[in-house]
Design a protein around this motif. Structure first.
Motif, PDB file in Angstrom:
ATOM      1  N   ASP A  49       0.854  -1.175   0.000  1.00  0.00           N
ATOM      2  CA  ASP A  49       0.000   0.000   0.000  1.00  0.00           C
ATOM      3  C   ASP A  49       0.899   1.236   0.000  1.00  0.00           C
ATOM      4  N   ARG A  50       0.313   2.425   0.095  1.00  0.00           N
ATOM      5  CA  ARG A  50       1.120   3.644  -0.026  1.00  0.00           C
ATOM      6  C   ARG A  50       2.060   3.840   1.158  1.00  0.00           C
ATOM      7  N   ASN A  51       1.836   3.134   2.247  1.00  0.00           N
ATOM      8  CA  ASN A  51       2.724   3.282   3.397  1.00  0.00           C
ATOM      9  C   ASN A  51       4.119   2.739   3.128  1.00  0.00           C
ATOM     10  N   ARG A  52       4.193   1.692   2.264  1.00  0.00           N
ATOM     11  CA  ARG A  52       5.521   1.131   2.000  1.00  0.00           C
ATOM     12  C   ARG A  52       5.509   0.306   0.720  1.00  0.00           C
ATOM     13  N   VAL A  53       6.391   0.681  -0.207  1.00  0.00           N
ATOM     14  CA  VAL A  53       6.623  -0.084  -1.428  1.00  0.00           C
ATOM     15  C   VAL A  53       8.132  -0.247  -1.567  1.00  0.00           C
ATOM     16  N   VAL A  54       8.613  -1.486  -1.660  1.00  0.00           N
ATOM     17  CA  VAL A  54      10.051  -1.767  -1.766  1.00  0.00           C
ATOM     18  C   VAL A  54      10.328  -2.382  -3.139  1.00  0.00           C
ATOM     19  N   ILE A  55      11.218  -1.744  -3.892  1.00  0.00           N
ATOM     20  CA  ILE A  55      11.538  -2.149  -5.257  1.00  0.00           C
ATOM     21  C   ILE A  55      13.047  -2.340  -5.374  1.00  0.00           C
ATOM     22  N   VAL A  56      13.457  -3.422  -6.025  1.00  0.00           N
ATOM     23  CA  VAL A  56      14.854  -3.665  -6.375  1.00  0.00           C
ATOM     24  C   VAL A  56      14.990  -3.523  -7.887  1.00  0.00           C
ATOM     25  N   ALA A  57      16.059  -2.889  -8.353  1.00  0.00           N
ATOM     26  CA  ALA A  57      16.270  -2.704  -9.788  1.00  0.00           C
ATOM     27  C   ALA A  57      17.720  -3.023 -10.142  1.00  0.00           C
ATOM     28  N   TYR A  58      17.892  -3.688 -11.263  1.00  0.00           N
ATOM     29  CA  TYR A  58      19.226  -3.934 -11.826  1.00  0.00           C
ATOM     30  C   TYR A  58      19.060  -4.352 -13.281  1.00  0.00           C
ATOM     31  N   GLY A  59      20.141  -4.279 -14.040  1.00  0.00           N
ATOM     32  CA  GLY A  59      20.139  -4.747 -15.425  1.00  0.00           C
ATOM     33  C   GLY A  59      21.400  -5.491 -15.747  1.00  0.00           C
ATOM     34  N   ASP A  60      21.443  -6.092 -16.950  1.00  0.00           N
ATOM     35  CA  ASP A  60      22.647  -6.712 -17.495  1.00  0.00           C
ATOM     36  C   ASP A  60      23.154  -7.818 -16.571  1.00  0.00           C
ATOM     37  N   GLN A  61      22.471  -8.965 -16.618  1.00  0.00           N
ATOM     38  CA  GLN A  61      22.717  -9.992 -15.625  1.00  0.00           C
ATOM     39  C   GLN A  61      23.526 -11.171 -16.138  1.00  0.00           C
ATOM     40  N   GLY A  62      22.935 -11.999 -16.986  1.00  0.00           N
ATOM     41  CA  GLY A  62      23.595 -13.224 -17.422  1.00  0.00           C
ATOM     42  C   GLY A  62      23.355 -14.376 -16.468  1.00  0.00           C
ATOM     43  N   VAL A  63      24.001 -15.493 -16.753  1.00  0.00           N
ATOM     44  CA  VAL A  63      23.869 -16.704 -15.955  1.00  0.00           C
ATOM     45  C   VAL A  63      25.155 -17.499 -16.114  1.00  0.00           C
ATOM     46  N   SER A  64      25.440 -18.380 -15.180  1.00  0.00           N
ATOM     47  CA  SER A  64      26.682 -19.145 -15.262  1.00  0.00           C
ATOM     48  C   SER A  64      26.407 -20.637 -15.140  1.00  0.00           C
ATOM     49  N   THR A  65      27.457 -21.395 -15.281  1.00  0.00           N
ATOM     50  CA  THR A  65      27.330 -22.853 -15.175  1.00  0.00           C
ATOM     51  C   THR A  65      26.890 -23.278 -13.780  1.00  0.00           C
ATOM     52  N   LEU A  66      27.051 -22.413 -12.788  1.00  0.00           N
ATOM     53  CA  LEU A  66      26.589 -22.743 -11.440  1.00  0.00           C
ATOM     54  C   LEU A  66      25.091 -22.997 -11.406  1.00  0.00           C
ATOM     55  N   SER A  67      24.356 -22.397 -12.343  1.00  0.00           N
ATOM     56  CA  SER A  67      22.913 -22.571 -12.415  1.00  0.00           C
ATOM     57  C   SER A  67      22.498 -23.579 -13.475  1.00  0.00           C
ATOM     58  N   GLY A  68      23.469 -24.268 -14.035  1.00  0.00           N
ATOM     59  CA  GLY A  68      23.164 -25.287 -15.035  1.00  0.00           C
ATOM     60  C   GLY A  68      23.209 -24.808 -16.463  1.00  0.00           C
ATOM     61  N   ALA A  69      23.679 -23.582 -16.708  1.00  0.00           N
ATOM     62  CA  ALA A  69      23.833 -23.110 -18.086  1.00  0.00           C
ATOM     63  C   ALA A  69      24.969 -23.869 -18.753  1.00  0.00           C
ATOM     64  N   PRO A  70      24.880 -24.089 -20.060  1.00  0.00           N
ATOM     65  CA  PRO A  70      25.972 -24.808 -20.747  1.00  0.00           C
ATOM     66  C   PRO A  70      27.308 -24.091 -20.670  1.00  0.00           C
TER      67      PRO A  70
END
Length: 462
Positions: A93-114
């Motif tokens: 509600d208007r009392n509290r809104v928490v937002i996280v923002a970031y860009g340009d991420q990628g993924v690695s073999t740690l998560s099972g990507a080739p």
């Protein structure tokens, strides 16, 4: 097996839950409620197919008519009829809104990507950091260049293992907060031109016929949604802007309509390419600045969040005057660096440190004169918190340190409503009286209380 879960905000009071199972036989059920006992009747989700080259099945449901400020709990069905562990999210509600923002991420073999598509291990490190440092998140804004699948894979089928690995990687945060992306250049450059992402996400439809033929009937390339008193608009900065462009009109009309809606008190616009930047690898986009910057200015946007250059930078509130297209004249309207009170123009910030390899910066562009915070070459995320009349902005680096902090206060807005203080009632030590007075206070004032059953209490906190 359930390996992906992600939420999305459909409106201020509705959330979609989407999950992926490795099999295709699933009862498509969601158990949910306002308590961890999941007291609501089981809800039936809708299955939809995975993109070509992937496997398993997706399932989605939208829970509507939810209550502002209320936490909700849910579990989703697996292929064998069992349910996932119970997770929760909160409708802000208007009392509290928490937002996280970031860009340009990628993924690695740690998560099972080739193979690694970001700096090895850093995409996972940033998700782990966000998950540990932010116990409450209402929304995550992903500013494009999500998995970088196209960097390693030339065909559509070969891209899918990277995209699936990326969805698995972000699950710790996306199963408890709405995940709202914008499309970056690497997302556009997948062989199906966005659709490997858009056909997985369930985003608020914009209701328009898209003028990018490859997108077809999908209405999620650009969109808007509400969180409490905050209006947020995502646009696709990959496409040139022109008079009459559907996305251009959508952004302008959405912002202008919000100016007559008293429930909208804050406005955020996010996209991938930068209007302003000192990053060495990519120059500022003049056409984007000419069109979008001017629309955001007239629409009284408070902050524009961008990415593309893999670093962090924040600019002063800037005034844009259109010249002969695409030329603009830019002036700084507040050189203080913040905190700001009633700024008349948007703040611009670049948050390209989500996990991809970092970039350096230059000092030779005109944009160097507009900086409030010099470029910081580090992985990071931004944290935007709205509490009534205040927008607090923090940037947290890969080690969990706060590397930038400022705020915007609007004196025309009411502060957040504070919870009532405890009421202390002192009574004579008469059998039964303490309990009776406490319960009467509960009934008349509607306050939440924990009342002791001890008959001889002298003091009751309500």
């Amino acid at each position: 097996m359930i390996d992906q879960i992600f939420l999305a905000a459909q409106s201020a009071v509705s959330v979609s839950i989407t999950w992926h199972t490795t099999g295709i036989a699933n009862p498509n059920l969601v158990a949910w409620g306002a308590t961890s006992s999941l007291e609501q009747p089981l809800a039936t989700a809708v299955p939809f197919p995975v993109p070509s080259g992937s496997s398993g099945s997706y399932h989605t449901i939208t829970l509507a008519g939810l209550t502002l400020g209320q936490a909700y709990f849910y579990a989703v069905s697996d292929d064998d009829g069992t349910f996932s562990p119970v997770k929760s999210f909160t409708i802000p509600d208007r009392n509290r809104v928490v937002i996280v923002a970031y860009g340009d991420q990628g993924v690695s073999t740690l998560s099972g990507a080739p193979a690694d598509t970001g700096e090895p291990g850093f995409p996972e490190k940033m998700i782990s950091l966000i998950n540990s440092k932010e116990p409450l998140i209402h929304c995550i804004l992903a500013n494009g260049d999500l998995s970088y699948a196209n960097k390693r894979a030339a065909t559509l089928d070969a891209c899918q293992p990277y995209i699936d690995a990326w969805f698995r990687m972000i699950r710790p945060v996306t199963e408890r907060a709405a995940f709202m992306p914008s499309m970056g250049n690497h997302d556009m450059l997948t062989p199906d031109h966005y659709l490997s992402y858009l056909n997985r996400f369930v985003l608020p439809p914009n209701g328009l016929v898209d003028n990018v033929p490859a997108v077809g009937s999908n209405q999620e390339r650009f969109y808007a949604f509400r969180l409490g008193s905050v209006l947020i608009v995502s646009i696709d900065s990959n496409n040139e802007y022109g008079e009459g462009d559907p996305q251009n009109l959508f952004l302008n009309n959405t912002l202008q309509a919000s100016l007559t809606d008293p429930s909208v008190e804050w406005r955020i616009v996010f996209f991938h390419h930068p209007c302003f930047t000192n990053g060495a690898n990519h120059s500022p986009e003049d056409y984007l600045k000419w069109y979008v910057g001017e629309i955001c200015q007239r629409g009284k946007v408070d902050i524009v969040v961008q990415a593309h250059n893999h670093l962090y930078e924040r600019f002063h509130p800037l005034n844009i005057v259109q010249g002969i297209k695409p030329a603009t004249t830019v002036t700084v309207v507040d050189t203080s660096g913040g905190p700001y009170t009633d700024p008349t123009r948007p703040i611009y910030a670049t948050t390209g440190g989500g996990g991809a390899f970092l970039y350096n910066f230059v000092t030779t562009r005109p944009d160097w004169n507009y900086k409030a915070v010099p470029p910081l070459v580090t992985h990071h995320y931004m944290r935007l918190e709205v509490t009534g009349d205040l927008l607090s902005i923090q940037t947290i680096d890969e080690n969990g340190a706060i590397i930038d902090s400022t705020s915007i206060r609007k004196t025309s807005l009411a502060p957040p409503i504070q919870p009532p203080p405890p009421i202390t009632v002192t009574v004579p030590n008469v059998e039964g009286m303490a309990e009776a007075i406490a319960l009467t206070t509960l009934s008349n004032a509607g306050l939440v209380a924990s009342v002791s059953n001890r008959i001889n209490s002298d003091t009751v906190l309500v």
